[in-house]
Design a protein around this motif. Structure first.
Motif, PDB file in Angstrom:
ATOM      1  N   ILE A  48       0.840  -1.206   0.000  1.00 60.25           N
ATOM      2  CA  ILE A  48       0.000   0.000   0.000  1.00 60.25           C
ATOM      3  C   ILE A  48       0.873   1.254   0.000  1.00 60.25           C
ATOM      4  O   ILE A  48       0.646   2.185  -0.789  1.00 60.25           O
ATOM      5  CB  ILE A  48      -0.967  -0.012   1.213  1.00 60.25           C
ATOM      6  CG1 ILE A  48      -2.006  -1.121   1.031  1.00 60.25           C
ATOM      7  CG2 ILE A  48      -1.640   1.355   1.387  1.00 60.25           C
ATOM      8  CD1 ILE A  48      -2.817  -1.430   2.272  1.00 60.25           C
ATOM      9  N   ALA A  49       1.883   1.283   0.853  1.00 58.61           N
ATOM     10  CA  ALA A  49       2.762   2.456   0.936  1.00 58.61           C
ATOM     11  C   ALA A  49       3.474   2.717  -0.393  1.00 58.61           C
ATOM     12  O   ALA A  49       3.535   3.853  -0.864  1.00 58.61           O
ATOM     13  CB  ALA A  49       3.787   2.264   2.053  1.00 58.61           C
ATOM     14  N   GLN A  50       4.003   1.673  -1.007  1.00 57.08           N
ATOM     15  CA  GLN A  50       4.764   1.819  -2.254  1.00 57.08           C
ATOM     16  C   GLN A  50       3.876   2.291  -3.413  1.00 57.08           C
ATOM     17  O   GLN A  50       4.357   2.921  -4.342  1.00 57.08           O
ATOM     18  CB  GLN A  50       5.444   0.486  -2.615  1.00 57.08           C
ATOM     19  CG  GLN A  50       6.352   0.531  -3.818  1.00 57.08           C
ATOM     20  CD  GLN A  50       7.591   1.404  -3.635  1.00 57.08           C
ATOM     21  OE1 GLN A  50       8.008   1.746  -2.540  1.00 57.08           O
ATOM     22  NE2 GLN A  50       8.185   1.787  -4.745  1.00 57.08           N
ATOM     23  N   ASN A  51       2.590   2.021  -3.324  1.00 56.82           N
ATOM     24  CA  ASN A  51       1.688   2.372  -4.423  1.00 56.82           C
ATOM     25  C   ASN A  51       0.797   3.568  -4.123  1.00 56.82           C
ATOM     26  O   ASN A  51      -0.170   3.811  -4.840  1.00 56.82           O
ATOM     27  CB  ASN A  51       0.846   1.148  -4.799  1.00 56.82           C
ATOM     28  CG  ASN A  51       1.697   0.083  -5.448  1.00 56.82           C
ATOM     29  OD1 ASN A  51       2.182   0.258  -6.553  1.00 56.82           O
ATOM     30  ND2 ASN A  51       1.921  -1.010  -4.730  1.00 56.82           N
ATOM     31  N   GLY A  52       1.122   4.330  -3.102  1.00 57.09           N
ATOM     32  CA  GLY A  52       0.348   5.520  -2.777  1.00 57.09           C
ATOM     33  C   GLY A  52       0.456   6.564  -3.881  1.00 57.09           C
ATOM     34  O   GLY A  52       1.523   6.759  -4.457  1.00 57.09           O
ATOM     35  N   TRP A  53      -0.633   7.210  -4.181  1.00 53.11           N
ATOM     36  CA  TRP A  53      -0.642   8.161  -5.304  1.00 53.11           C
ATOM     37  C   TRP A  53       0.164   9.422  -5.024  1.00 53.11           C
ATOM     38  O   TRP A  53       0.521  10.148  -5.941  1.00 53.11           O
ATOM     39  CB  TRP A  53      -2.070   8.485  -5.736  1.00 53.11           C
ATOM     40  CG  TRP A  53      -2.904   9.181  -4.707  1.00 53.11           C
ATOM     41  CD1 TRP A  53      -3.602   8.612  -3.698  1.00 53.11           C
ATOM     42  CD2 TRP A  53      -3.113  10.584  -4.593  1.00 53.11           C
ATOM     43  NE1 TRP A  53      -4.235   9.567  -2.954  1.00 53.11           N
ATOM     44  CE2 TRP A  53      -3.960  10.799  -3.493  1.00 53.11           C
ATOM     45  CE3 TRP A  53      -2.677  11.699  -5.325  1.00 53.11           C
ATOM     46  CZ2 TRP A  53      -4.375  12.051  -3.096  1.00 53.11           C
ATOM     47  CZ3 TRP A  53      -3.103  12.951  -4.918  1.00 53.11           C
ATOM     48  CH2 TRP A  53      -3.939  13.117  -3.826  1.00 53.11           C
ATOM     49  N   LEU A  54       0.510   9.685  -3.775  1.00 51.10           N
ATOM     50  CA  LEU A  54       1.327  10.852  -3.437  1.00 51.10           C
ATOM     51  C   LEU A  54       2.827  10.531  -3.390  1.00 51.10           C
ATOM     52  O   LEU A  54       3.631  11.408  -3.122  1.00 51.10           O
ATOM     53  CB  LEU A  54       0.902  11.419  -2.079  1.00 51.10           C
ATOM     54  CG  LEU A  54      -0.460  12.102  -2.034  1.00 51.10           C
ATOM     55  CD1 LEU A  54      -0.837  12.434  -0.601  1.00 51.10           C
ATOM     56  CD2 LEU A  54      -0.464  13.342  -2.897  1.00 51.10           C
ATOM     57  N   ARG A  55       3.187   9.264  -3.642  1.00 49.13           N
ATOM     58  CA  ARG A  55       4.598   8.862  -3.556  1.00 49.13           C
ATOM     59  C   ARG A  55       5.398   9.526  -4.664  1.00 49.13           C
ATOM     60  O   ARG A  55       5.037   9.513  -5.820  1.00 49.13           O
ATOM     61  CB  ARG A  55       4.755   7.340  -3.643  1.00 49.13           C
ATOM     62  CG  ARG A  55       6.167   6.891  -3.259  1.00 49.13           C
ATOM     63  CD  ARG A  55       6.302   5.394  -3.273  1.00 49.13           C
ATOM     64  NE  ARG A  55       6.261   4.841  -4.608  1.00 49.13           N
ATOM     65  CZ  ARG A  55       7.270   4.891  -5.474  1.00 49.13           C
ATOM     66  NH1 ARG A  55       8.400   5.462  -5.155  1.00 49.13           N
ATOM     67  NH2 ARG A  55       7.136   4.353  -6.659  1.00 49.13           N
ATOM     68  N   SER A  56       6.512  10.123  -4.271  1.00 47.02           N
ATOM     69  CA  SER A  56       7.407  10.794  -5.222  1.00 47.02           C
ATOM     70  C   SER A  56       8.675   9.955  -5.394  1.00 47.02           C
ATOM     71  O   SER A  56       8.861   8.935  -4.731  1.00 47.02           O
ATOM     72  CB  SER A  56       7.762  12.190  -4.699  1.00 47.02           C
ATOM     73  OG  SER A  56       8.379  12.068  -3.434  1.00 47.02           O
ATOM     74  N   ASN A  57       9.556  10.409  -6.268  1.00 44.94           N
ATOM     75  CA  ASN A  57      10.790   9.677  -6.558  1.00 44.94           C
ATOM     76  C   ASN A  57      11.748   9.622  -5.374  1.00 44.94           C
ATOM     77  O   ASN A  57      12.635   8.780  -5.345  1.00 44.94           O
ATOM     78  CB  ASN A  57      11.502  10.285  -7.767  1.00 44.94           C
ATOM     79  CG  ASN A  57      10.737  10.042  -9.043  1.00 44.94           C
ATOM     80  OD1 ASN A  57       9.961   9.086  -9.144  1.00 44.94           O
ATOM     81  ND2 ASN A  57      10.924  10.901 -10.029  1.00 44.94           N
ATOM     82  N   ASN A  58      11.591  10.521  -4.413  1.00 43.73           N
ATOM     83  CA  ASN A  58      12.494  10.537  -3.252  1.00 43.73           C
ATOM     84  C   ASN A  58      11.991   9.664  -2.103  1.00 43.73           C
ATOM     85  O   ASN A  58      12.552   9.685  -1.022  1.00 43.73           O
ATOM     86  CB  ASN A  58      12.714  11.968  -2.754  1.00 43.73           C
ATOM     87  CG  ASN A  58      11.450  12.591  -2.166  1.00 43.73           C
ATOM     88  OD1 ASN A  58      10.341  12.293  -2.595  1.00 43.73           O
ATOM     89  ND2 ASN A  58      11.623  13.467  -1.193  1.00 43.73           N
ATOM     90  N   LEU A  59      10.961   8.864  -2.364  1.00 39.68           N
ATOM     91  CA  LEU A  59      10.333   8.054  -1.321  1.00 39.68           C
ATOM     92  C   LEU A  59      10.127   6.628  -1.827  1.00 39.68           C
ATOM     93  O   LEU A  59       9.442   6.413  -2.825  1.00 39.68           O
ATOM     94  CB  LEU A  59       8.985   8.679  -0.937  1.00 39.68           C
ATOM     95  CG  LEU A  59       8.115   7.955   0.075  1.00 39.68           C
ATOM     96  CD1 LEU A  59       8.837   7.780   1.402  1.00 39.68           C
ATOM     97  CD2 LEU A  59       6.809   8.721   0.276  1.00 39.68           C
ATOM     98  N   ASN A  60      10.749   5.674  -1.133  1.00 37.39           N
ATOM     99  CA  ASN A  60      10.601   4.268  -1.510  1.00 37.39           C
ATOM    100  C   ASN A  60      10.381   3.415  -0.277  1.00 37.39           C
ATOM    101  O   ASN A  60      10.751   3.796   0.832  1.00 37.39           O
ATOM    102  CB  ASN A  60      11.843   3.782  -2.271  1.00 37.39           C
ATOM    103  CG  ASN A  60      11.872   4.357  -3.662  1.00 37.39           C
ATOM    104  OD1 ASN A  60      11.034   4.026  -4.488  1.00 37.39           O
ATOM    105  ND2 ASN A  60      12.811   5.253  -3.907  1.00 37.39           N
ATOM    106  N   PHE A  61       9.797   2.247  -0.519  1.00 40.72           N
ATOM    107  CA  PHE A  61       9.474   1.332   0.564  1.00 40.72           C
ATOM    108  C   PHE A  61       9.951  -0.069   0.210  1.00 40.72           C
ATOM    109  O   PHE A  61       9.936  -0.458  -0.957  1.00 40.72           O
ATOM    110  CB  PHE A  61       7.954   1.310   0.803  1.00 40.72           C
ATOM    111  CG  PHE A  61       7.409   2.629   1.254  1.00 40.72           C
ATOM    112  CD1 PHE A  61       7.373   2.953   2.598  1.00 40.72           C
ATOM    113  CD2 PHE A  61       6.941   3.557   0.331  1.00 40.72           C
ATOM    114  CE1 PHE A  61       6.885   4.179   3.023  1.00 40.72           C
ATOM    115  CE2 PHE A  61       6.451   4.788   0.750  1.00 40.72           C
ATOM    116  CZ  PHE A  61       6.417   5.098   2.095  1.00 40.72           C
ATOM    117  N   VAL A  62      10.366  -0.811   1.237  1.00 43.28           N
ATOM    118  CA  VAL A  62      10.799  -2.181   1.040  1.00 43.28           C
ATOM    119  C   VAL A  62      10.258  -3.041   2.179  1.00 43.28           C
ATOM    120  O   VAL A  62      10.218  -2.603   3.330  1.00 43.28           O
ATOM    121  CB  VAL A  62      12.343  -2.278   0.933  1.00 43.28           C
ATOM    122  CG1 VAL A  62      13.023  -1.875   2.220  1.00 43.28           C
ATOM    123  CG2 VAL A  62      12.780  -3.660   0.515  1.00 43.28           C
TER     124      VAL A  62
END
Length: 181
Positions: A48-62
């Motif tokens: 869910i976090a990785q596919n959030g519509w507000l996610r920008s290029n400076n934000l990643n999740f693993v």
């Protein structure tokens, strides 16, 4: 707001136990010069976090177990409301692993319940029982193990870190510990 004030506006930030990523998202939106990595062992939350519509290029999740994951060198490590899901030994291991990957003038921010806070800590324990056993929002594989201010201070001293203690809540035992090189 407290985290935004404690964290530099630029640099590598690693948010361990990020869950759905609200703190990571907020920090990235408040400063696009922060490069943020969120880590959590709950695959559903990370998806869910990785596919959030507000996610920008400076934000990643693993999705990973932070004790086993090869952490990046970071200016700040955030361990917010997650240490109590580990044994005291694993808490120490994770903090020491963060120390090993901490930038020379970096910090580790821990937010967790302080078992030395008596009645306030009972409220914290109750909210965690609700989230793990009743509503099952948070996953845990073992008992909840809260540390204390004394234990955090001792671990910081052992790793040559200074500690600043910031009360975080008037009703619970939640406390912010700012550990710095």
């Amino acid at each position: 707001e407290a985290f935004d004030q404690l964290i530099p506006k630029q640099g590598k930030i690693t948010d361990i136990g990020c869950g759905l990523g609200p703190l990571s998202y907020m920090l990235s939106m408040l400063s696009p010069e922060r490069e943020i990595l969120g880590i959590d062992y709950d695959k559903e939350k990370i998806t869910i976090a990785q596919n959030g519509w507000l996610r920008s290029n400076n934000l990643n999740f693993v999705c990973a177990n932070a004790i086993e994951y090869d952490l990046p060198v970071s200016v700040v490590f955030i361990l917010s409301d997650m240490l109590h899901y580990m044994s005291i030994e694993d808490q120490s291991k994770l903090i020491e692993k963060c120390v090993d990957k901490l930038h020379s003038n970096g910090s580790i921010i821990i937010r967790d319940g302080n078992k030395e806070k008596g009645k306030k800590h009972k409220v914290t324990q109750f909210t965690e029982i609700l989230s793990t056993r009743i509503f099952k929002f948070n996953k845990t594989t073992g008992d909840l193990v809260f540390s204390s201010e004394s234990e955090i201070n001792a671990l910081a001293k052992q790793n040559n870190l200074s500690v600043k203690i910031i009360p975080n809540d008037k009703d619970t035992s939640n406390t912010i510990y700012l550990l710095q090189k």
